[in-house]
Design an enzyme around this catalytic site. Structure first.
Site, PDB file in Angstrom:
ATOM      1  N   GLU A   1      10.364   1.728  10.074  1.00 50.77           N
ATOM      2  CA  GLU A   1      11.282   2.760   9.977  1.00 50.77           C
ATOM      3  C   GLU A   1      10.166   4.003  10.209  1.00 50.77           C
ATOM      4  OE1 GLU A   1      14.242   2.384   9.465  1.00 50.77           O
ATOM      5  OE2 GLU A   1      14.111   0.251   9.026  1.00 50.77           O
TER       6      GLU A   1
ATOM      7  N   LYS B   1       0.629  -1.243  -0.014  1.00 50.38           N
ATOM      8  CA  LYS B   1       0.094  -0.032   0.171  1.00 50.38           C
ATOM      9  C   LYS B   1       1.027   1.348   0.050  1.00 50.38           C
ATOM     10  CE  LYS B   1      -1.910   2.788   3.135  1.00 50.38           C
ATOM     11  NZ  LYS B   1      -2.068   3.891   2.282  1.00 50.38           N
TER      12      LYS B   1
ATOM     13  N   CYS C   1      13.298  11.501   6.307  1.00 51.57           N
ATOM     14  CA  CYS C   1      13.176  11.373   7.945  1.00 51.57           C
ATOM     15  C   CYS C   1      14.832  11.397   8.379  1.00 51.57           C
ATOM     16  CB  CYS C   1      12.613   9.916   8.129  1.00 51.57           C
ATOM     17  SG  CYS C   1      13.561   8.611   6.745  1.00 51.57           S
TER      18      CYS C   1
ATOM     19  N   GLU D   1       9.314  15.979  15.767  1.00 55.42           N
ATOM     20  CA  GLU D   1       9.574  15.946  14.380  1.00 55.42           C
ATOM     21  C   GLU D   1       8.504  16.938  13.530  1.00 55.42           C
ATOM     22  OE1 GLU D   1       8.789  12.273  11.834  1.00 55.42           O
ATOM     23  OE2 GLU D   1      10.818  12.439  11.006  1.00 55.42           O
TER      24      GLU D   1
END
Ligand code: TXE
Length: 480
Positions: A248, A173, A282, A384
């Site tokens: 991750e 997906k 990231c 983040e």
């Protein structure tokens, strides 16, 4: 308007619900295609197809899997221009970057695992004259691969390639925000001769399609890249089912510059590590820590180069900073800039939304932003942001730099700038990160393990690590 389809059992089909979601071009703010609003029924069809295809695909000689995957890599290279354009329109990144980074790397990922398929070996252990043990590694079955929107085809291929190479079949997906390149990729799969049902792509929302993949009892392994909050949700569903998990997740990466570093290189690479892909990687270094003696000089030069970055139409070759992926993400990033000001931060440059005249007038653009005057404990330096926003702080000593670098709950990557050999080794060993770059950034050898510690995830991808993840190891002990 183009309607994207699911790809199940080698067919391009509509979602069972018949419903579609809008797919927005973030540079123009307009809907330009429709994406299937799939659900657990589509996932079930995909799992059925993947299960049916498993025996043949997993039973092939590795060189046969290699041949199909190598053809696929060549087709990505052949269609690099069209795929780069599609990636740029879907995601908002500069088309030039889409070609040099995403699409280049998508081909490289497939090619790497195509060859790895032929070289994966297993172990044997002789127990003196008494017994021989050997380890049989068999593909785990149907693999679930869920990828994010920041590097769409790059991360999609990074997940599916090792699974396919070892003989798993896949239900994948892509993100609902960036469905296009995975859809175009399925056409190349057909052309390359990938057998029906080996790769199935179900498009749609995370809580519907992603969650159905995670919850499906016939998918024993989930490889996920995305936000930490989503990663925890996946763990809470897949953990009790005892599934294999590779996660991750996010990062809040330090970029440490010592006074003995090559100054020009440290500044110019820090510009890239801060703002490439609008900071939506990231691995971007969003907290820059600079040794006090060069702090003023570094900040002045860094701000000067930041102001030179062209924010603009992603299809313009001069553009360095394209659009953020969605209106929601734009609001999130601007919200963090406001927060930084409330927390006492000083905006040295940037800080505002940008309006690009012409066709991109309604796009989601933000100026590259540099903030100083914040401590490591404030939310701006803890959470983040995932946008073109960096903070810079001075440090006095090596110990203080390490303390500041390790001051978040994340642990994905760190960058270190120094000409001092032993310091490079010493500091690297003390940084709580899965990847440490010394005097460089984003250099990747695909054989090396990739992944984070702490809130940045569990498990490692890359090289044999990813291939082993998609296998079960069985020990056979023969008594002599
Ligand atoms: O990602 P999500 P979001 C970070 C970044 C960003 C934040 C949120 O800080 O601002 O995460 O982004 C699917 N079960 N990163 O919310 O939701 C979803 O459809 C299964 C870092 O957009 O994590 C998509 O395919 N799947 C990051 C994928 O998860 C689910 C890259 C990632 O989306 C699901 C992206 C569920 N319950 C964001 N819910 C990185 N590490 O590179 C969603 N998904």
């Amino acid at each position: 308007m183009e309607k994207i389809s699911n790809y199940i059992n080698g067919q391009w089909i509509a979602p069972v619900s018949g419903a579609y979601l809008d797919n927005v071009n973030p540079a123009t703010g307009t809907v330009y295609s429709l994406i299937p609003d799939s659900d657990n029924r589509d996932v079930q069809l995909a799992v059925d197809a993947a299960k049916a295809a498993f025996e043949n695909w997993s039973g092939l000689l590795p060189e046969k899997r290699h041949a199909v995957l190598a053809r696929l890599a060549d087709l990505i290279d052949r269609d690099a221009d069209a795929l780069s354009l599609a990636e740029s329109i879907d995601q908002g990144k500069p088309v030039k970057l889409a070609k040099s980074m995403d699409i280049y790397r998508a081909g490289a990922n497939i090619r790497f695992y195509a060859t790895a398929a032929m070289h994966m070996a297993s172990e044997a252990h002789a127990s003196g004259n008494e017994a021989v043990n050997y380890t049989l590694r068999t593909p785990v079955g149907v693999a679930g691969c869920i990828s994010p929107w920041n590097l769409p085809l790059y991360l999609f291929t990074w997940k599916i390639a090792p699974a396919l190479a070892v003989g798993c079949t896949v239900v994948a997906k892509p993100s609902e925000l960036t469905p296009m390149t995975a859809y175009l990729f399925t056409r190349l799969c057909r052309e390359a001769g990938l057998p029906d049902g080996v790769l199935n792509v179900v498009q749609g929302l995370g809580p519907k399609v992603g969650q159905a993949i995670v919850d499906h009892p016939d998918i024993p392994a989930i490889s996920f890249t995305g936000g930490t909050v989503t990663g925890k949700k996946i763990t809470s569903s897949a953990g009790p089912m005892l599934k294999k998990l590779s996660l991750e997740l996010g990062g809040k990466n330090p970029n440490i510059v010592f006074a003995d570093a090559d100054f020009e290189k440290a500044v110019s690479t820090s510009i890239s590590s801060s703002f490439t892909n609008q900071g939506e990687i990231c691995l971007c270094g969003s907290r820059i820590l600079v040794e006090q003696s060069i702090y003023d000089r570094f900040v002045a030069e860094f701000v000067r180069q930041t102001r030179e970055l062209v924010v603009g139409d992603p299809l313009d070759e001069r553009t360095r900073i394209g659009a953020l992926v969605s209106e929601g993400h734009l609001r999130k990033v601007l919200g963090y800039i406001d927060l930084a000001i409330q927390e006492g931060g000083k905006i040295l440059t940037g800080g505002r939304q940008v309006t690009i005249p012409g066709r991109c007038e309604k796009g989601y653009f933000v100026e590259p932003t540099v903030i100083t005057g914040l401590n490591q404990q404030c939310r701006t330096n803890q959470e983040e942001i995932f946008g073109p926003v960096v903070t810079i702080q001075p440090f006095e000593s090596e110990e203080e730099a390490i303390r500041m670098a390790n001051a978040t709950t994340y642990g994905l990557s760190a960058t270190l700038w120094t000409s001092h050999l032993t310091r490079a080794h010493r500091v690297s060993a003390k940084l709580k990160s899965g990847i440490i770059w010394v005097n460089c950034w984003l250099y990747r050898d695909l054989r090396t393990p990739f992944g984070g510690t702490r809130q940045s995830g569990v498990g490692r991808e890359g090289g044999w690590e990813a291939m082993r993840f998609f296998t079960e190891a069985k020990n056979v002990c023969i008594r002599l």
